[in-house]
Write a protein that holds these residues in place. Structure first.
Motif, short mmCIF file in Angstrom:
data_model
loop_
_atom_site.label_atom_id
_atom_site.label_comp_id
_atom_site.label_asym_id
_atom_site.label_seq_id
_atom_site.Cartn_x
_atom_site.Cartn_y
_atom_site.Cartn_z
N GLY A 62 -13.97 16.63 -73.55
CA GLY A 62 -12.56 16.07 -73.34
C GLY A 62 -12.25 15.52 -71.84
O GLY A 62 -11.94 14.50 -71.68
N ILE A 63 -12.75 16.71 -71.02
CA ILE A 63 -12.51 16.20 -69.72
C ILE A 63 -13.42 15.19 -69.16
O ILE A 63 -13.35 14.12 -68.19
N VAL A 64 -14.67 15.31 -69.64
CA VAL A 64 -15.78 14.09 -69.27
C VAL A 64 -15.18 12.76 -69.84
O VAL A 64 -15.44 11.67 -69.11
N ILE A 65 -14.61 12.70 -70.92
CA ILE A 65 -14.09 11.32 -71.50
C ILE A 65 -13.09 10.88 -70.49
O ILE A 65 -13.05 9.79 -70.16
N ARG A 66 -12.06 11.77 -70.14
CA ARG A 66 -10.85 11.33 -69.31
C ARG A 66 -11.58 11.03 -68.06
O ARG A 66 -10.81 10.31 -67.18
N GLY A 67 -12.77 11.24 -67.54
CA GLY A 67 -13.40 10.88 -66.35
C GLY A 67 -14.03 9.41 -66.22
O GLY A 67 -14.42 9.09 -65.32
N GLY A 68 -13.80 8.71 -67.33
CA GLY A 68 -14.00 7.61 -67.66
C GLY A 68 -15.21 7.14 -68.63
O GLY A 68 -15.75 5.83 -68.49
N HIS A 69 -15.77 8.08 -69.48
CA HIS A 69 -16.88 7.76 -70.16
C HIS A 69 -16.56 7.59 -71.52
O HIS A 69 -15.47 8.19 -72.04
N SER A 70 -17.28 7.18 -72.49
CA SER A 70 -16.86 6.90 -73.93
C SER A 70 -17.16 7.92 -74.67
O SER A 70 -18.17 8.88 -74.32
#
Length: 296
Positions: A173-181
């Motif tokens: 979830g943190i990686v997604i909020r960092g701008g990834h799908s």
């Protein structure tokens, strides 16, 4: 019903078949090999389908630590999950693994993001822990194929599985909020997890590859509950509110328990049934206030 609802129902039904399908492996097949084969094949497929987005995630140095944490969670999860069901039975192993995940996710948010543990969390945790205690003390009855002596260790492994999955959802979830799908993160994390698990499969997978029947079951687990189910789940959570997602995902332990009783032949004592119900109630109390995660 909408296509999103059907997609989520399909993913839950597929996930619910994992323990019953695994019960048809010969006794010589190590549950760790089952978990390793599922993630190795399924993770490789998920990476292949989402390879472009997954490669972008892998190249992001700022998110690499969280991506590795998500992958570590997905290494621990299948190993502990299948070992839990092997020792405690399909019904107990499945429900403890699934039911403890949201509780561990809240603990991670508390420790890492300093989010306060609410009264709702305290209530849900207390209910779920009481349910797990009932499972350990009065789980399987006479005529069940599960050895009661293995239930405590199986519950402990189920908790480890829940912690692994919580780590995956939190970190991804943190990686997604960092701008990834979501699909890119899923492909990258599952692809990374497949690498060490391929080593486990090489060491322990001999009996699994000894017959066409065992290979067929392993392929089903990798393609159905792993690959297709996660694709369906991604479609469902994208368009549905959290309240709907929470209710529908309870189909998974329900399907798993029904199949365990009707197909595998497991027999739960009244205390065991009460424990399962309490865990599901605890998860519902907690999850009804949580937003759906788009990580998977």
């Amino acid at each position: 019903m909408s296509s999103a609802v059907w997609a989520l129902v399909a993913s839950c039904v597929l996930w619910g078949t994992t323990g019953t399908a695994a019960s048809f492996f010969p006794d010589a097949v190590n549950p760790l090999a089952i978990g390793a084969s599922t993630m190795t094949i399924g993770g490789a497929l998920l990476f292949a389908v989402n390879h472009r987005a997954a490669l972008r995630v892998l190249r992001d140095r700022a998110m690499r630590g969280w991506l590795l944490a998500a992958a570590a969670g997905m290494v621990a999860y299948p190993l502990a999950f299948y070992a839990s069901m092997d020792l405690a039975g399909v019904a107990i192993g499945n429900v403890v693994s699934l039911g403890s995940g949201p509780l561990f996710a809240a603990i991670l948010e508390w420790r890492v993001q300093r989010r306060r543990l609410t009264a709702r969390w305290m209530l849900s945790a207390g209910i779920a822990i009481a349910g797990m205690a009932l499972l350990v003390s009065g789980g399987h009855g006479d005529g069940s194929p599960v050895d009661p002596a293995g239930i405590p260790a199986g519950v402990a492994l189920g908790l480890l599985a829940g912690a692994g999955y919580a780590l995956f959802t939190f970190a991804s979830g943190i990686v997604i909020r960092g701008g990834h799908s979501g699909r890119g993160v899923m492909g990258a994390a599952f692809g990374l997890a497949a690498i060490p698990l391929a080593g486990v499969l090489l060491v322990l997978g001999g009996p699994l590859l000894a017959s066409a029947g065992s290979i067929g079951i392993a392929l089903y687990l990798a393609i159905g509950p792993m690959f297709l189910a996660y694709l369906f789940f991604a479609v469902g959570v994208r368009d549905l509110p959290s309240s709907t997602v929470t209710v529908i995902t309870l189909l998974e332990p329900l399907v798993a328990t029904l199949l365990a009783v009707l197909v595998v032949g497991e027999r739960l004592e009244p205390l065991g049934w009460l424990g399962l119900v309490l865990i599901l109630v605890g998860v519902t109390v907690l999850s009804s206030a949580r937003r759906p995660r788009s990580a998977v």
